[in-house]
Design a protein around this motif. Structure first.
Motif, short mmCIF file in Angstrom:
data_model
loop_
_atom_site.label_atom_id
_atom_site.label_comp_id
_atom_site.label_asym_id
_atom_site.label_seq_id
_atom_site.Cartn_x
_atom_site.Cartn_y
_atom_site.Cartn_z
N PHE A 24 0.93 -1.50 0.03
CA PHE A 24 0.16 -0.18 0.25
C PHE A 24 0.89 1.03 -0.47
O PHE A 24 1.77 0.82 0.35
CB PHE A 24 -0.85 0.00 1.53
CG PHE A 24 -0.16 0.31 2.58
CD1 PHE A 24 -0.28 1.54 3.04
CD2 PHE A 24 0.47 -0.63 3.16
CE1 PHE A 24 0.31 1.59 3.93
CE2 PHE A 24 1.02 -0.18 4.95
CZ PHE A 24 0.63 0.81 4.74
N SER A 25 -0.23 2.00 -0.12
CA SER A 25 1.28 3.38 -0.41
C SER A 25 0.12 4.44 0.69
O SER A 25 -1.06 4.93 0.53
CB SER A 25 0.84 4.34 -1.37
OG SER A 25 -0.12 3.93 -2.12
N ALA A 26 0.71 5.50 1.05
CA ALA A 26 -0.29 6.12 1.51
C ALA A 26 0.17 8.17 1.45
O ALA A 26 1.04 8.13 1.57
CB ALA A 26 -0.45 6.00 3.37
N VAL A 39 -5.27 6.74 0.86
CA VAL A 39 -4.20 4.96 0.15
C VAL A 39 -4.62 4.46 -0.58
O VAL A 39 -5.41 4.78 -1.22
CB VAL A 39 -4.31 4.14 2.33
CG1 VAL A 39 -3.94 4.98 2.99
CG2 VAL A 39 -6.20 4.10 2.13
N VAL A 41 -4.81 0.60 -1.96
CA VAL A 41 -4.38 -0.46 -1.74
C VAL A 41 -3.99 -1.86 -2.99
O VAL A 41 -4.58 -1.64 -3.85
CB VAL A 41 -4.87 -1.45 -1.22
CG1 VAL A 41 -4.92 -2.84 -0.67
CG2 VAL A 41 -6.07 -0.34 0.33
N LEU A 58 -9.36 7.13 4.73
CA LEU A 58 -9.00 7.13 6.37
C LEU A 58 -8.98 8.13 7.13
O LEU A 58 -8.41 9.72 6.02
CB LEU A 58 -7.55 6.40 5.88
CG LEU A 58 -7.30 4.99 6.19
CD1 LEU A 58 -5.29 5.11 6.97
CD2 LEU A 58 -7.77 4.40 7.19
N MET A 71 -12.95 4.04 7.54
CA MET A 71 -12.45 3.85 5.78
C MET A 71 -12.85 3.48 5.19
O MET A 71 -13.98 2.67 5.50
CB MET A 71 -11.18 2.57 6.10
CG MET A 71 -10.42 2.19 4.95
SD MET A 71 -8.71 0.93 5.34
CE MET A 71 -8.40 0.33 2.93
N VAL A 116 -1.22 3.38 11.81
CA VAL A 116 -1.31 3.06 10.10
C VAL A 116 -1.66 2.14 8.77
O VAL A 116 -1.79 1.56 8.42
CB VAL A 116 -1.30 4.30 9.17
CG1 VAL A 116 -1.36 3.97 7.53
CG2 VAL A 116 -2.27 5.40 9.25
N GLU A 117 0.01 1.32 9.88
CA GLU A 117 0.44 0.20 9.09
C GLU A 117 -0.10 -1.04 8.88
O GLU A 117 -0.56 -1.88 8.87
CB GLU A 117 2.27 0.56 9.41
CG GLU A 117 2.78 -1.08 8.67
CD GLU A 117 4.12 -1.36 9.51
OE1 GLU A 117 4.94 -2.39 9.20
OE2 GLU A 117 4.83 -0.24 9.44
N MET A 120 -3.27 -1.18 7.64
CA MET A 120 -3.61 -1.70 6.42
C MET A 120 -2.50 -2.43 6.14
O MET A 120 -3.21 -3.45 5.10
CB MET A 120 -2.02 -0.55 5.25
CG MET A 120 -2.47 0.82 5.64
SD MET A 120 -4.06 1.04 5.03
CE MET A 120 -4.45 0.40 3.12
N VAL A 123 -6.14 -4.72 6.49
CA VAL A 123 -6.68 -4.78 5.45
C VAL A 123 -6.58 -5.35 4.10
O VAL A 123 -6.99 -6.12 3.35
CB VAL A 123 -7.21 -3.51 4.61
CG1 VAL A 123 -7.83 -2.84 3.53
CG2 VAL A 123 -7.38 -2.48 5.83
N ILE A 124 -4.85 -5.34 3.80
CA ILE A 124 -5.19 -6.16 3.27
C ILE A 124 -4.75 -8.33 3.08
O ILE A 124 -5.04 -8.71 2.20
CB ILE A 124 -2.77 -6.40 2.71
CG1 ILE A 124 -2.47 -4.73 2.21
CG2 ILE A 124 -2.74 -7.11 2.13
CD1 ILE A 124 -1.49 -4.44 2.27
#
Length: 169
Positions: A24-26, A39, A41, A58, A71, A116-117, A120, A123-124
């Motif tokens: 992911f990137s945020a 974010v 995913v 988020l 989210m 956040v990490e 995420m 979520v992944i």
């Protein structure tokens, strides 16, 4: 509390920029608002979602980390634990304390140590491994249970394709 939560979120953002986490990137939706993040995913490898770029927001409460962010996927995604409006429904994002329905243990729910990490990563792993017990999208859950390689797979594939087109707009 607001100051503290803003500082903590800034720190987490800086950390993620310095050491990106795979999958992911945020970033911030608007540089002036530390409470609203965007974010992306990346669909996990070897899952139906592989190759997809799913954008989500988020939204952090001002008393973060005492309470979890909300989210919401902006990119369409067909998944048992994502409501049709995009709201993500997983234990880690549920308010702390006892579950009045008795499905979740308190330690599965929100804890102030989450970042956040960790959100995420949950979520992944939810994408890779849906939880059919408490679906947010009943239709997706039914298809996933009864015919994961039929209609469910088709709808996910459509979402993945659409997400790829949107990613390059």
């Amino acid at each position: 509390m607001t100051e503290q939560s803003a500082l903590l979120l800034r720190k987490q953002l800086a950390e993620l920029n310095k050491n990106p986490v795979e999958g992911f990137s945020a970033g911030l939706i608007d540089d002036d608002d530390i409470y609203k993040w965007e974010v992306v995913v990346i669909g996990p490898q070897d899952t139906l979602f592989e190759g997809g770029f799913f954008k989500a927001y988020l939204d952090f409460p001002h008393d973060y980390p005492l309470r979890p962010p909300k989210m919401k996927f902006i990119t369409e995604i067909w998944h048992p634990n994502v409501a049709k409006n995009g709201d993500v429904c997983i234990s880690i994002l549920h308010e702390p304390g006892e579950d009045k329905f008795g499905y979740e243990k308190p330690e599965e729910r929100w804890l102030p140590i989450h970042t956040v990490e960790t959100i995420m990563i949950s979520v992944i792993s939810m994408l890779a491994d849906p939880n059919g017990d408490s679906p947010a999208n009943v239709d997706a859950a039914k298809e996933w249970r009864e015919d994961p390689n039929g209609e469910f797979k088709k709808k996910v594939a459509r979402c993945v394709r659409k997400s790829q087109e949107m990613a390059f707009d």
